[in-house]
Scaffold this active site. Structure first.
Site, PDB file in Angstrom:
ATOM      1  CE  LYS A  15      -2.327  -0.891   3.770  1.00 34.80           C
ATOM      2  NZ  LYS A  15      -1.893  -2.242   4.203  1.00 34.80           N
ATOM      3  NE  ARG A  90      -4.832  -1.638  10.056  1.00 38.60           N
ATOM      4  CZ  ARG A  90      -3.885  -0.942   9.438  1.00 38.60           C
ATOM      5  NH1 ARG A  90      -4.129   0.272   9.034  1.00 38.60           N
ATOM      6  NH2 ARG A  90      -2.707  -1.486   9.210  1.00 38.60           N
ATOM      7  NE  ARG A 129       7.169  -2.306   6.161  1.00 37.72           N
ATOM      8  CZ  ARG A 129       5.856  -2.144   6.151  1.00 37.72           C
ATOM      9  NH1 ARG A 129       5.234  -1.807   5.037  1.00 37.72           N
ATOM     10  NH2 ARG A 129       5.156  -2.372   7.235  1.00 37.72           N
ATOM     11  NE  ARG A 162       5.685   0.139  10.273  1.00 36.89           N
ATOM     12  CZ  ARG A 162       4.551  -0.008   9.590  1.00 36.89           C
ATOM     13  NH1 ARG A 162       4.427   0.538   8.408  1.00 36.89           N
ATOM     14  NH2 ARG A 162       3.552  -0.694  10.086  1.00 36.89           N
ATOM     15  NE  ARG A 173       1.801  -4.647  11.267  1.00 35.23           N
ATOM     16  CZ  ARG A 173       2.948  -4.525  10.601  1.00 35.23           C
ATOM     17  NH1 ARG A 173       4.059  -5.055  11.096  1.00 35.23           N
ATOM     18  NH2 ARG A 173       2.983  -3.893   9.457  1.00 35.23           N
TER      19      ARG A 173
HETATM   20  P1  ADP Z   1       0.548  -1.842   7.980  1.00 32.78           P
HETATM   21  O1  ADP Z   1      -0.503  -1.707   6.927  1.00 32.78           O
HETATM   22  O2  ADP Z   1       1.892  -2.170   7.427  1.00 32.78           O
HETATM   23  O3  ADP Z   1       0.169  -2.734   9.130  1.00 32.78           O
HETATM   24  P2  ADP Z   1       0.091   0.916   8.942  1.00 32.78           P
HETATM   25  O4  ADP Z   1       1.177   1.895   8.849  1.00 32.78           O
HETATM   26  O5  ADP Z   1      -1.109   1.118   8.110  1.00 32.78           O
HETATM   27  O6  ADP Z   1       0.812  -0.466   8.672  1.00 32.78           O
HETATM   28  O7  ADP Z   1      -0.394   0.804  10.466  1.00 32.78           O
HETATM   29  C1  ADP Z   1       0.499   0.565  11.507  1.00 32.78           C
HETATM   30  C2  ADP Z   1      -0.258   0.394  12.818  1.00 32.78           C
HETATM   31  O8  ADP Z   1      -0.993   1.589  13.130  1.00 32.78           O
HETATM   32  C3  ADP Z   1      -1.310  -0.711  12.827  1.00 32.78           C
HETATM   33  O9  ADP Z   1      -0.762  -1.971  13.101  1.00 32.78           O
HETATM   34  C4  ADP Z   1      -2.245  -0.206  13.934  1.00 32.78           C
HETATM   35  O10 ADP Z   1      -1.696  -0.467  15.215  1.00 32.78           O
HETATM   36  C5  ADP Z   1      -2.240   1.292  13.738  1.00 32.78           C
HETATM   37  N1  ADP Z   1      -3.326   1.705  12.826  1.00 32.78           N
HETATM   38  C6  ADP Z   1      -3.187   2.236  11.581  1.00 32.78           C
HETATM   39  N2  ADP Z   1      -4.389   2.474  11.010  1.00 32.78           N
HETATM   40  C7  ADP Z   1      -5.317   2.063  11.906  1.00 32.78           C
HETATM   41  C8  ADP Z   1      -6.742   2.001  11.915  1.00 32.78           C
HETATM   42  N3  ADP Z   1      -7.471   2.415  10.855  1.00 32.78           N
HETATM   43  N4  ADP Z   1      -7.370   1.517  13.021  1.00 32.78           N
HETATM   44  C9  ADP Z   1      -6.671   1.097  14.076  1.00 32.78           C
HETATM   45  N5  ADP Z   1      -5.329   1.088  14.143  1.00 32.78           N
HETATM   46  C10 ADP Z   1      -4.644   1.574  13.073  1.00 32.78           C
END
Ligand code: ADP
Ligand code: ZN
Length: 216
Positions: A15, A90, A129, A162, A173
């Site tokens: 993404k 999400r 990554r 990260r 996750r």
């Molecule tokens: P990835 O898609 O690689 O897991 P993101 O950068 O989108 O990484 O998100 C990293 C973390 O931020 C998630 O694992 C979660 O803890 C938090 N997060 C991001 N977006 C949301 C969301 N819409 N709702 C709840 N937690 C979120």
């Protein structure tokens, strides 16, 4: 041209990489809840402290916090030319809240771009990554190496891993993805907004397909 879009897919599906490519081709603003939380953590705000306790374990930040953040962001003027939501919604409650917000601000979602990827590949991608600390450009220690190890090609910033890109947090996750996020695919399929793309074909091909689909 599709203006207001949602980018979906499991962690590691690409993404972030696709978002960066699309931003060069389309006028919309990028709204990544993950980036917003990471910025808050870096700035040491109350929101950052709260978010970090969830993120480091791989857990989701509570819906009410995330929804409030997105609502505020989407109401800003720069979203009038279009927005690309990345990492939001999400959960089903987040998707329902988004419906309401979009109605209120009269900016309806035009398309949901979903990236498909298999678990083995996701694990391989996430474990290798590295991300630029300055500009956020993602790299991979084997398949997307920077020209100089540990340094961003684009801005010269340092690359880092990260905190949630470790095996334990990744398992959590992926689990949250399957149980909380995957049901959204049906939600958007029923609304006729969902378009699936295979992210295994490589980032350039994927970008071309999505760009065509979005109408440019
Ligand atoms: P990835 O898609 O690689 O897991 P993101 O950068 O989108 O990484 O998100 C990293 C973390 O931020 C998630 O694992 C979660 O803890 C938090 N997060 C991001 N977006 C949301 C969301 N819409 N709702 C709840 N937690 C979120
Ligand atoms: Zn950089």
């Amino acid at each position: 041209m599709k203006k207001n879009i949602i980018l979906m897919g499991p962690p590691g599906a690409g993404k972030g990489t696709l978002a960066k490519q699309l931003l060069n081709a389309f006028p919309f603003v990028h709204i990544s809840t993950g980036d917003m939380f990471r910025e808050a953590i870096k700035a040491g705000t109350e929101l950052g402290k709260l978010a970090q306790s969830y993120i480091d374990k791989g857990d989701l930040v509570p819906d009410e916090v995330t929804i409030g953040l997105v609502k505020e962001r989407l109401s800003q003027d720069d979203c009038a030319n279009g927005f690309m939501l990345d990492g939001f919604p999400r959960t089903i409650p987040q998707a329902e809240a988004l419906e309401k917000i979009c109605q209120e601000i009269q900016r309806p979602i035009d398309a949901v771009v979903n990236l498909d990827c298999d678990d083995k590949e996701l694990i391989r991608r996430i474990s290798g990554r590295r991300v630029c600390k300055n500009c956020g450009t993602p790299y991979h220690i084997i398949t997307m190496k920077p020209k100089v190890e540990g340094i961003c090609d684009k801005c010269g910033g340092p690359l880092f891993q990260r905190a949630d890109d470790n095996e334990e947090a990744l398992k959590v996750r992926l689990d949250h993805y399957v149980h909380s996020t995957k049901p959204l695919l049906d939600f958007y399929q029923e609304k006729g907004l969902l378009e699936n793309f295979n992210s295994l074909k490589g980032s350039e091909l994927l970008f071309d397909e999505v760009r065509l689909y979005l109408g440019k």
